[in-house]
Design a protein around this motif. Structure first.
Motif, PDB file in Angstrom:
ATOM      1  N   LEU A  38       0.845  -1.195   0.000  1.00  0.00           N
ATOM      2  CA  LEU A  38       0.000   0.000   0.000  1.00  0.00           C
ATOM      3  C   LEU A  38       0.879   1.243   0.000  1.00  0.00           C
ATOM      4  O   LEU A  38       1.769   1.379   0.832  1.00  0.00           O
ATOM      5  CB  LEU A  38      -0.937  -0.009   1.217  1.00  0.00           C
ATOM      6  N   ILE A  39       0.640   2.137  -0.955  1.00  0.00           N
ATOM      7  CA  ILE A  39       1.361   3.406  -1.010  1.00  0.00           C
ATOM      8  C   ILE A  39       0.398   4.511  -0.613  1.00  0.00           C
ATOM      9  O   ILE A  39      -0.585   4.780  -1.314  1.00  0.00           O
ATOM     10  CB  ILE A  39       1.919   3.691  -2.416  1.00  0.00           C
ATOM     11  N   ALA A  40       0.667   5.139   0.518  1.00  0.00           N
ATOM     12  CA  ALA A  40      -0.163   6.248   0.979  1.00  0.00           C
ATOM     13  C   ALA A  40       0.325   7.547   0.343  1.00  0.00           C
ATOM     14  O   ALA A  40       1.506   7.703   0.036  1.00  0.00           O
ATOM     15  CB  ALA A  40      -0.115   6.342   2.501  1.00  0.00           C
ATOM     16  N   GLY A  41      -0.564   8.485   0.167  1.00  0.00           N
ATOM     17  CA  GLY A  41      -0.223   9.755  -0.446  1.00  0.00           C
ATOM     18  C   GLY A  41       0.958  10.424   0.226  1.00  0.00           C
ATOM     19  O   GLY A  41       0.992  10.571   1.443  1.00  0.00           O
ATOM     20  N   ASN A  42       1.934  10.818  -0.568  1.00  0.00           N
ATOM     21  CA  ASN A  42       3.125  11.481  -0.053  1.00  0.00           C
ATOM     22  C   ASN A  42       3.723  12.336  -1.161  1.00  0.00           C
ATOM     23  O   ASN A  42       3.262  12.296  -2.306  1.00  0.00           O
ATOM     24  CB  ASN A  42       4.145  10.464   0.476  1.00  0.00           C
ATOM     25  N   SER A  43       4.750  13.099  -0.828  1.00  0.00           N
ATOM     26  CA  SER A  43       5.304  14.061  -1.793  1.00  0.00           C
ATOM     27  C   SER A  43       6.655  13.639  -2.359  1.00  0.00           C
ATOM     28  O   SER A  43       7.347  14.460  -2.963  1.00  0.00           O
ATOM     29  CB  SER A  43       5.457  15.427  -1.114  1.00  0.00           C
ATOM     30  N   LEU A  44       7.043  12.360  -2.178  1.00  0.00           N
ATOM     31  CA  LEU A  44       8.408  11.944  -2.487  1.00  0.00           C
ATOM     32  C   LEU A  44       8.463  10.976  -3.677  1.00  0.00           C
ATOM     33  O   LEU A  44       8.209   9.775  -3.524  1.00  0.00           O
ATOM     34  CB  LEU A  44       9.031  11.293  -1.253  1.00  0.00           C
ATOM     35  N   PRO A  45       8.813  11.461  -4.868  1.00  0.00           N
ATOM     36  CA  PRO A  45       8.936  10.572  -6.032  1.00  0.00           C
ATOM     37  C   PRO A  45       9.895   9.416  -5.786  1.00  0.00           C
ATOM     38  O   PRO A  45       9.677   8.308  -6.302  1.00  0.00           O
ATOM     39  CB  PRO A  45       9.453  11.502  -7.131  1.00  0.00           C
ATOM     40  N   TYR A  46      10.974   9.650  -5.018  1.00  0.00           N
ATOM     41  CA  TYR A  46      11.938   8.583  -4.741  1.00  0.00           C
ATOM     42  C   TYR A  46      11.243   7.375  -4.130  1.00  0.00           C
ATOM     43  O   TYR A  46      11.530   6.225  -4.502  1.00  0.00           O
ATOM     44  CB  TYR A  46      13.018   9.092  -3.782  1.00  0.00           C
ATOM     45  N   LEU A  47      10.333   7.612  -3.196  1.00  0.00           N
ATOM     46  CA  LEU A  47       9.623   6.502  -2.549  1.00  0.00           C
ATOM     47  C   LEU A  47       8.780   5.734  -3.558  1.00  0.00           C
ATOM     48  O   LEU A  47       8.735   4.499  -3.542  1.00  0.00           O
ATOM     49  CB  LEU A  47       8.714   7.026  -1.435  1.00  0.00           C
ATOM     50  N   ILE A  48       8.086   6.474  -4.397  1.00  0.00           N
ATOM     51  CA  ILE A  48       7.190   5.841  -5.371  1.00  0.00           C
ATOM     52  C   ILE A  48       7.989   5.011  -6.366  1.00  0.00           C
ATOM     53  O   ILE A  48       7.636   3.865  -6.672  1.00  0.00           O
ATOM     54  CB  ILE A  48       6.373   6.927  -6.095  1.00  0.00           C
ATOM     55  N   ILE A  49       9.070   5.576  -6.866  1.00  0.00           N
ATOM     56  CA  ILE A  49       9.907   4.854  -7.826  1.00  0.00           C
ATOM     57  C   ILE A  49      10.552   3.641  -7.171  1.00  0.00           C
ATOM     58  O   ILE A  49      10.615   2.549  -7.768  1.00  0.00           O
ATOM     59  CB  ILE A  49      10.965   5.807  -8.409  1.00  0.00           C
ATOM     60  N   SER A  50      11.023   3.788  -5.938  1.00  0.00           N
ATOM     61  CA  SER A  50      11.628   2.664  -5.216  1.00  0.00           C
ATOM     62  C   SER A  50      10.604   1.569  -4.969  1.00  0.00           C
ATOM     63  O   SER A  50      10.915   0.376  -5.089  1.00  0.00           O
ATOM     64  CB  SER A  50      12.220   3.138  -3.890  1.00  0.00           C
TER      65      SER A  50
END
Length: 244
Positions: A26-38
């Motif tokens: 689960l990916i919760a809303g956040n402002s960090l592209p690094y997290l999403i890409i990782s």
């Protein structure tokens, strides 16, 4: 060790569980592209993951998310993002980097962590996941972990925080400086202050916090006195800001 180093270390220290396994992330809303890409690369190479949940409407992280994407992955940014939820934007970024055939679920109406947890649980009419990986901004990971555990009625051990690299703050001097210099630009100075100081206030179990003695969004948390002392000294940075 400075007070901000103490606060960041406390907020971003997650339980280690090398034997954790789950088929859901689960990916919760956040402002960090690094997290999403990782997270996308993690799912691309982790065969056991079969389902990914994207959670987040229009919140305080939406504008910083788009701004950070314009800096780190401008080729993905579309003008239409201004009208999309965080969940929809995150799904687009994730799908660019993870090409596996996965079940992708969207919850695009929540505007805070409590709704992130509650609305994502409501996506399942029956048989919700009994354990899952949780990806969230590391500065709010601790409270998110507690909130999801309560809303989903799962033990903390059934939800494994995942942010790939723990931020190690060196100092805050008008803006944050980290051991990994790439993290220096993850949060603007004001946003960093609002997250770090605001999170301690929310974790405190008193009338102003989110614990049973306050809003009752999360279970009671025993915050170390060292952390509370640093928090009290850091409050001067946000005097006059009613949003923190």
């Amino acid at each position: 060790m400075s007070d901000f180093v103490t606060l960041v270390d406390y907020l971003t220290t997650a339980p280690e569980n090398p034997d954790f396994h789950a088929d859901t992330l689960l990916i919760a809303g956040n402002s960090l592209p690094y997290l999403i890409i990782s997270a996308a690369k993690f799912c691309e190479t982790t065969a056991e993951i079969q389902r990914v949940i994207f959670v987040g409407g229009f919140g305080h992280g939406t504008a910083p998310l788009i701004a950070n994407c314009q800096k780190s992955c401008p080729e993905l940014v579309r003008p239409e993002w201004e009208q999309l939820s965080e969940a929809e934007i995150i799904k687009e970024i994730f799908s660019y980097y993870c090409l596996r055939d996965l079940l992708l679920l969207l919850e695009k109406h929540s505007t805070n962590t409590g709704e992130n947890a509650r609305f994502s649980y409501q996506l399942f009419d029956h048989e919700p996941p009994q354990k899952f990986w949780l990806v969230q901004d590391p500065l709010v990971q601790k409270r998110s972990h507690l909130t999801f555990s309560k809303e989903w009625q799962l033990p903390l051990s059934a939800i494994q925080p995942l942010f790939f690299e723990q931020p190690k703050l060196i100092e805050f001097d008008h803006r944050p400086y980290f051991e990994n210099e790439k993290m220096d630009m993850w949060w603007t100075a004001d946003y960093f202050l609002s997250l770090v100081i605001g999170e301690i206030r929310r974790l405190k179990d008193d009338e102003n916090g989110y614990g049973p003695k306050g809003a009752d969004f999360i279970p009671h948390v025993d915050i170390p006195e060292k952390v509370l002392t640093s928090y009290r000294r850091c409050q001067k940075y946000i005097i006059g800001n009613p949003r923190i």
